[in-house]
Design a protein around this motif. Structure first.
Motif, PDB file in Angstrom:
ATOM      1  N   GLN A 207      33.133  11.784   7.302  1.00 24.67           N
ATOM      2  CA  GLN A 207      33.312  12.994   7.185  1.00 24.67           C
ATOM      3  C   GLN A 207      34.335  12.852   8.255  1.00 24.67           C
ATOM      4  OE1 GLN A 207      31.194  14.833   4.778  1.00 24.67           O
ATOM      5  NE2 GLN A 207      32.871  14.537   2.862  1.00 24.67           N
TER       6      GLN A 207
ATOM      7  N   LEU B   9      37.341  11.445   9.443  1.00 25.15           N
ATOM      8  CA  LEU B   9      38.565  11.883   8.724  1.00 25.15           C
ATOM      9  C   LEU B   9      38.563  12.923   9.486  1.00 25.15           C
ATOM     10  CD1 LEU B   9      37.649  10.912   5.296  1.00 25.15           C
ATOM     11  CD2 LEU B   9      38.807   9.499   7.162  1.00 25.15           C
ATOM     12  N   GLY B  10      37.841  13.830   9.828  1.00 25.95           N
ATOM     13  CA  GLY B  10      38.243  14.939  10.435  1.00 25.95           C
ATOM     14  C   GLY B  10      38.802  15.243  11.354  1.00 25.95           C
TER      15      GLY B  10
ATOM     16  N   GLU C 202      45.273  13.933   0.127  1.00 24.93           N
ATOM     17  CA  GLU C 202      44.269  14.564   0.336  1.00 24.93           C
ATOM     18  C   GLU C 202      43.480  14.311  -0.548  1.00 24.93           C
ATOM     19  OE1 GLU C 202      48.414  16.124   0.168  1.00 24.93           O
ATOM     20  OE2 GLU C 202      47.753  15.368  -1.120  1.00 24.93           O
TER      21      GLU C 202
ATOM     22  N   ASP D  99      39.458  12.599   0.560  1.00 24.27           N
ATOM     23  CA  ASP D  99      38.381  13.628   1.364  1.00 24.27           C
ATOM     24  C   ASP D  99      36.856  13.673   0.047  1.00 24.27           C
ATOM     25  OD1 ASP D  99      40.135  15.868   3.040  1.00 24.27           O
ATOM     26  OD2 ASP D  99      38.631  14.696   3.587  1.00 24.27           O
TER      27      ASP D  99
ATOM     28  N   ALA E 162      35.869  10.129  -0.236  1.00 26.48           N
ATOM     29  CA  ALA E 162      34.519  10.554   1.375  1.00 26.48           C
ATOM     30  C   ALA E 162      33.745  10.669   0.941  1.00 26.48           C
ATOM     31  CB  ALA E 162      35.331  10.934   2.388  1.00 26.48           C
ATOM     32  N   GLN E 163      33.337  12.298   0.276  1.00 29.75           N
ATOM     33  CA  GLN E 163      32.463  13.158  -0.217  1.00 29.75           C
ATOM     34  C   GLN E 163      31.458  11.518  -1.364  1.00 29.75           C
ATOM     35  OE1 GLN E 163      32.973  16.850  -1.877  1.00 29.75           O
ATOM     36  NE2 GLN E 163      32.950  17.602  -0.039  1.00 29.75           N
TER      37      GLN E 163
END
Lengths: 1040, 138
Positions: free
Chosen positions: A949, A952-953, A1000, A1003, A1006-1007
């Motif tokens: 994450q 990705l951020g 989109e 994320d 990823a979670q």
């Protein structure tokens, strides 16, 4: 007549006639008596009843008067009545009682008072009232009437009976005497005087022929005839008997009868013989008699003695004595056999047999000596064989090894080529020796198949690796094809199978000048407990005629004897393969025609492993990908296509660059191009292709630089095996962006050793100087650091002093041999899992077993072949490297179980998120190894939750992609299937995002991925550290 | 019902008939000292079995020829012929004698005059000289 019969009666007091007459009389008298008695009783009864009736009538007649007399107690009237009654014969006395007094008592004057019978009593009633009893009338009957009547009756009947009896008796006597007694007596008189001879016959008595007596006479005659016949028969037997037969009186020993043989044997005439006693014939007669009594009461017995003849001489005899009873006397029957001759023969026989025994004993001694020496010779042969293999292989080892070393140092091509020839000659010699040894072992039945885990793909890789050079030198292309239907691993003898495949492939290469050699494994059919696998080797060589094919698989035969010189070889390879195929339950054969190449094939039965087959690894990722194969060799294209199809990929194939170019231009949608780099124009094509290109080359090292430069993702060494191909494609399509061709593309053990394990310290325990030198050269050639120990003790010392990554151990060494040394080293804690490889010329299975039992990991046959050595070293150094990178599990396993064999405690538990069975499969069922993998995964990713994450951020797509890719493969290894799939999806999403697509959803993925990772980490923590409290760790795992 | 009434009628008729006949009684002299005799004692005396009276005197039975038949029928249920046969056998050799045969008036006179004499007559004929020792009824 009567007088006649009377004298007969007197003479024959006990005659049949008298007995019959008496019987008749007795019966008649008895019947008569009974009849008369019954008649008398009946008569008496009837008479008595009549008397009673008479009395009753009398009473009836006077009753009225008597009752009136009683009524008025009138004694005069009463007397009148009584007197009237007594006047009757049947009445002896009458008493008339009034009510109280006797009115009248009249007695018959002639009566004997003692013989009064019971009276008949009549009650007297009043004439006016029947109910009133006024007196009674007693009437005594006169018994003498009855008695007189009975006496008269009995007297008359008895007289009549007696008369009848007398008449009967006389008549019966007369009839019996005349009809029975006399004829029987006549017959019996005849019988008395009858002589038993052939004409003996009874005359039929006059007038009796046909009745019972006549039949009796006939029967007697028949019996006499039978007796005469039998008598004659037995007489003949007795008279014809060769042995003397004597009949003796048991008491006196007197000779009662003797047959002609007895006369002959004892020398007496018949009359003389009958005068003798047995004592005279057999001096110890009484001894035998007593013995006989003791020995056998009922039957006979047999004894041997020496009877005397008339002339005083004696002879050896065996006497069978039997006791019989003859009339009043106890008799003995002696059967006297003259056994003099027999005894002499027996004596001779005994002497012969003694001699024979002596001879046999002598022969036996000789034979056992011969057998001992034969066994010794056999042992000598066996040890000679072992020694010779050792002795021949050792110098050959030196020659081949040193030639290779020298060749590496030489620059002159001419000298190098000569060195090559020396190597080739040496190899040839070696293969001949190996073949001969193998065949002799098979012939001797000493070869036993092993049942080990057998993976076909590595086996093919090994075989192809070994022959790659030879094929390359001849410019042949090798193609490998594995049937996707075959499981990755089976159970069989990998060593023998490798040898068989090598024989096939070597043969194919030897007899093929140009073209290709294709090695192929196909699923033939299911057999109980396993599979029948067909292994084929197809070449494009000379081909074989029918006649040649017919004798191909016999020992020492090559297709054409003339080819022997040209191509060399022993011709044993196929014979050995035939034996292998037979031992593995299969067959061997060849399909060929001259000039059209040959396909040698064999079928082998391989069992299933106990564990279930591993499911094919993530096939969906590759499924649907389109691949273009550009290769000029159809066989090669087929093999590749088969492998790719099995992954669900879409395959296009073309045979040349031009066609490939055209196809690309038309479709433009290929995900991947597999390009034969040896095709002319391959470089240009690769550069222009635009999509991901994998180059295929026979000499991967040589073309790598140019291929990579031309834009290829990596270079694959031909032949490409399915596993390697799929791995390479996976890597190329989904792996990190930079090219990494080496590991996957280059299967050369030598170069991989050099690259990955240079500088590793290796201990070589070997006593032979030359072997030492060869081994050192070979080991140092790949950058290993070698320490040498000349014997087992030195090896121990060295091992103690330093820490080695691997130990090579000769089995036969002075002072302490390899096996013992190995056991000692294994006992040291730091060497518990260090690879120890045996090197030995003893190529027998039991040697190999002994090595494994002593704790060695594997076995390298001597002379050491460089390629084989490198393959083995690479295998075990890699395994050790995995160990070395993870020292902790070794320590952990010190607590309880041995490092390799026993499964670690958490093993086998199905864990949520982690499929232990799948993970174990990936590590070849090695529990410890799997545990290490888990630990490694855990340690690497324990503190990386949230990394994705974060990346990705920061929009660091490349790093994120690499991270996800790494996580995917790592998760796949430990069997975390869910995590692996999530990672794969994340990877795809990332690719889209990287290309600027709608990112989109990434994320969300990823979670999910992070959550799954945390779950897997929890599971692993619980498995790896069961004693620790998992609570803080899990909290930590959720901490970003 | 009819049967019962006819039976009743028959009985009444029979009683009426008997009632019309004169009662027969056994009598002895008034001074004989005998008060009363049982039917058995009377039968024994007339059939010759026992003729001893209680006071030791001999009883002397006399048949009343006018009522002989009725008397024996009433006393022992026998006809005169049977009684005659009885006496015939006894007379043949026995010692016992049958009763004397008289007409009614003589019999009465004899009884009145002779102690121990006994006879039977209609009750209406019995006067004060004699005493009734047994009533034979109708």
């Amino acid at each position: 007549m009567v007088t006649d019969s009377h004298t007969g009666l007197q003479r024959l007091r006990n005659t049949l006639a008298l007995r019959a007459a008496v019987l008749l009389l007795s019966v008649t008298a008895a019947v008569g008596f009974v009849t008369v008695t019954i008649g008398g009783i009946w008569l008496y009864r009837a008479e008595a009843a009549r008397l009673q009736a008479q009395l009753s009538q009398l009473v009836d007649a006077v009753e009225r008067t008597a009752s009136i007399a009683a009524f008025v107690s009138d004694a005069a009237l009463a007397k009148e009545v009584a007197r009237g009654l007594v006047g009757n014969d049947a009445v002896a006395r009458v008493i008339l009682n009034g009510g109280k007094q006797v009115l009248a008592d009249e007695v018959d004057p002639g009566l004997d008072p003692g013989r009064l019978q019971a009276p008949q009593v009549r009650r007297l009633h009043s004439p006016f009232d029947q109910r009133e009893v006024v007196g009674e009338l007693l009437l005594y009957p006169d018994g003498s009437v009855l008695r007189d009547k009975a006496l008269a009756y009995f007297g008359s009947v008895a007289g009549l009976l007696a008369f009848m009896l007398v008449v009967l008796l006389v008549a019966a006597l007369l009839v019996l005497l005349r009809q029975v007694v006399r004829p029987i007596k006549a017959v019996s008189d005849q019988l008395h005087s009858l002589d038993i001879d052939a004409e003996a016959r009874l005359a039929q008595p006059h007038k009796y022929a046909g009745d019972e007596i006549g039949v009796l006479v006939d029967d007697v005659n028949a019996l006499v005839a039978r007796v005469v016949a039998r008598d004659k028969l037995y007489g003949a037997i007795v008279n014809q008997a060769a042995d003397a037969i004597l009949l003796l009186d048991r008491q006196s020993g007197a000779v009662l009868e003797g047959n002609p043989a007895a006369h002959r044997q004892f020398g007496y005439a018949r009359d003389e013989l009958l005068q003798l006693t047995a004592e005279r014939l057999v001096p110890d007669f009484h001894v035998w008699l007593e013995n006989a009594a003791l020995l056998a009461q009922e039957g006979g017995h047999v004894f041997e003695t020496q009877p005397r003849r008339r002339d005083g001489s004696s002879f050896d005899a065996r006497i069978s004595s039997g006791a019989i009873r003859g009339g009043e006397r106890d008799l003995l029957v002696w059967l006297v056999s003259d056994v003099t001759q027999e005894k002499r023969l027996a004596e001779q026989l005994r002497r012969h047999s003694d001699e024979l025994e002596a001879t046999v004993a002598a022969r036996t001694r000789e034979l056992s000596l011969a057998r001992d020496s034969a066994e010794a010779a056999n042992r000598a042969k066996s040890s000679f064989l072992a020694n010779m293999s050792h002795e021949i292989r050792t110098p050959l080892n030196a020659i081949i090894g040193l030639t290779r070393v020298v060749k590496q140092q030489l620059d002159s091509p001419r000298q190098r080529s000569r060195m090559d020839k020396i190597t080739a000659a040496g190899r040839h010699l070696m293969s001949i020796i190996n073949d001969i040894l193998d065949l002799s072992k098979i012939e001797a039945g000493k070869l036993e198949l092993e049942m080990l885990r057998l993976e076909l793909e590595p086996l093919f890789a090994d075989v192809l690796c070994m022959v790659a050079d030879a094929a390359h030198e001849k410019g042949l292309e090798l193609v490998a094809e594995l049937d996707p239907a075959l499981p990755a691993a089976l159970c069989g003898d990998p060593t023998r199978l490798r040898q068989a495949l090598l024989n096939f492939v070597n043969n194919a290469i030897k007899f093929t000048d140009c073209g290709s050699v294709r090695l192929r494994a196909k699923m033939e059919r299911e057999i109980p407990g396993g599979l029948m696998v067909r292994l084929e080797c197809t070449d494009t060589g000379l081909g074989l005629s029918q006649e040649q094919q017919a004798q191909l698989f016999a020992n020492f035969v090559q297709a054409d004897s003339s080819t022997t010189r040209k191509y060399g070889g022993t011709g044993l390879g196929l014979a050995i393969n035939r034996r292998f195929a037979e031992m593995m339950g299969g067959e061997i054969g060849v399909d060929s025609a001259p000039g059209r190449g040959s396909t040698f094939w064999m079928t082998v039965g391989l069992s299933h492993l106990q564990e279930p087959a591993a499911p094919s690894t993530a096939r969906d990722a590759l499924s649907g990908q389109r691949v273009l194969i550009v290769d000029d060799l159809p066989a090669c294209r087929d093999a590749l296509a088969t492998a790719l199809h099995s992954q669900g990929m879409e395959v296009l194939q073309v045979g040349n660059i031009a066609a490939g170019r055209a196809l690309l231009a038309s479709t433009n949608q290929c995900d991947l191009v597999l390009l034969d780099w040896d095709l002319p124009g391959a470089e240009d094509f690769a550069a222009a292709a635009g999509s991901c290109v994998l180059a295929l080359a026979v000499d991967a090292e040589a073309v790598r630089a140019s291929a990579l430069a031309a834009g290829c993702r990596s270079v694959l060494l031909k032949p490409v095996l399915p596993g390697a191909l799929v791995a390479a494609i996976r890597h190329a399509l989904f792996g990190p962006a930079e090219t990494d061709a080496v590991v996957l593309a280059d299967c050369s053990a030598e170069s991989r050793l050099r690259e990955h394990h240079a500088g590793t310290r290796v201990l070589l325990a070997e006593d032979n100087d030359i072997n030492q030198e060869v081994a050192i050269c070979l080991l140092e050639a790949v950058g290993l650091v070698v320490d040498v120990a000349g014997n087992g003790h030195l090896a121990l010392e060295r091992a103690r002093a330093a820490c080695y990554g691997l130990i090579l151990m000769d089995m036969q060494m002075p002072e302490l041999d390899g096996l013992d040394a190995c056991r000692e080293i294994r006992a040291m804690p730091q060497y518990r899992s260090t690879p120890i490889l045996a090197m030995t010329a003893n190529a027998f299975a039991e040697d190999r077993a002994a090595c494994i039992a002593a704790g060695m990991n594997d076995h390298i046959g001597k002379p050491v072949e460089a390629d084989q050595l490198y393959v083995m070293l690479l295998k075990w150094l890699q395994a050790a490297a995995n160990d070395a990178a993870e020292p902790a599990p070794v320590q952990a396993s010190d607590h309880g179980s041995p490092p390799v064999a026993a499964p670690a405690e958490p093993g086998g538990m199905p864990a949520a998120g982690v499929d232990v069975d799948l993970g174990l499969k990936h590590t070849g069922g090695n529990q410890a190894f799997y545990q290490r993998m888990q630990r490694r995964f855990f340690e690497k990713y324990e503190h990386q939750t949230g990394t994705l994450q974060a990346l990705l951020g920061d929009q660091r797509w490349d790093e994120a992609l690499r991270y996800v890719h790494g996580l995917k493969s790592a998760a796949g290894y430990i069997g975390a299937k869910a995590l692996e799939e999530l990672a794969a999806r994340a990877q795809r999403e990332l690719k889209i995002a990287e290309a600027g697509g709608p990112g989109e959803t990434i994320d969300v993925f990823a979670q999910e991925l992070e959550a799954s990772l945390a779950q897997v980490l929890d599971v692993l923590r619980a498995q790896l550290f069961p004693q620790e409290c998992p609570a803080p760790a899990s909290r930590e795992s959720f901490d970003p | 019902m009819r049967l019962r009434s006819s039976l009743l009628g028959l009985i009444l008729f029979a009683c009426g008939t008997l009632a019309r006949a004169e009662e027969l009684v056994v009598v002895m002299a008034a001074g004989s000292g005998v008060e009363q005799l049982s039917r058995e004692e009377v039968a024994n005396i007339f059939l010759g079995r026992f003729r001893q009276l209680t006071d030791g005197r001999r009883a002397l039975p006399i048949d009343n020829q006018s009522f002989k038949e009725e008397f024996y029928r009433k006393l022992v249920g026998r006809s005169p012929a049977e009684i005659g046969a009885y006496w015939a056998q006894l007379k043949f050799s026995g010692r016992t004698q049958p009763p004397e045969q008289e007409d009614e008036s003589r019999a009465l006179a004899k009884v009145a005059a002779t102690p121990g004499a006994i006879t039977y007559l209609e009750r209406s004929k019995a006067d004060s000289r004699v005493r009734v020792v047994l009533e034979l009824g109708h």
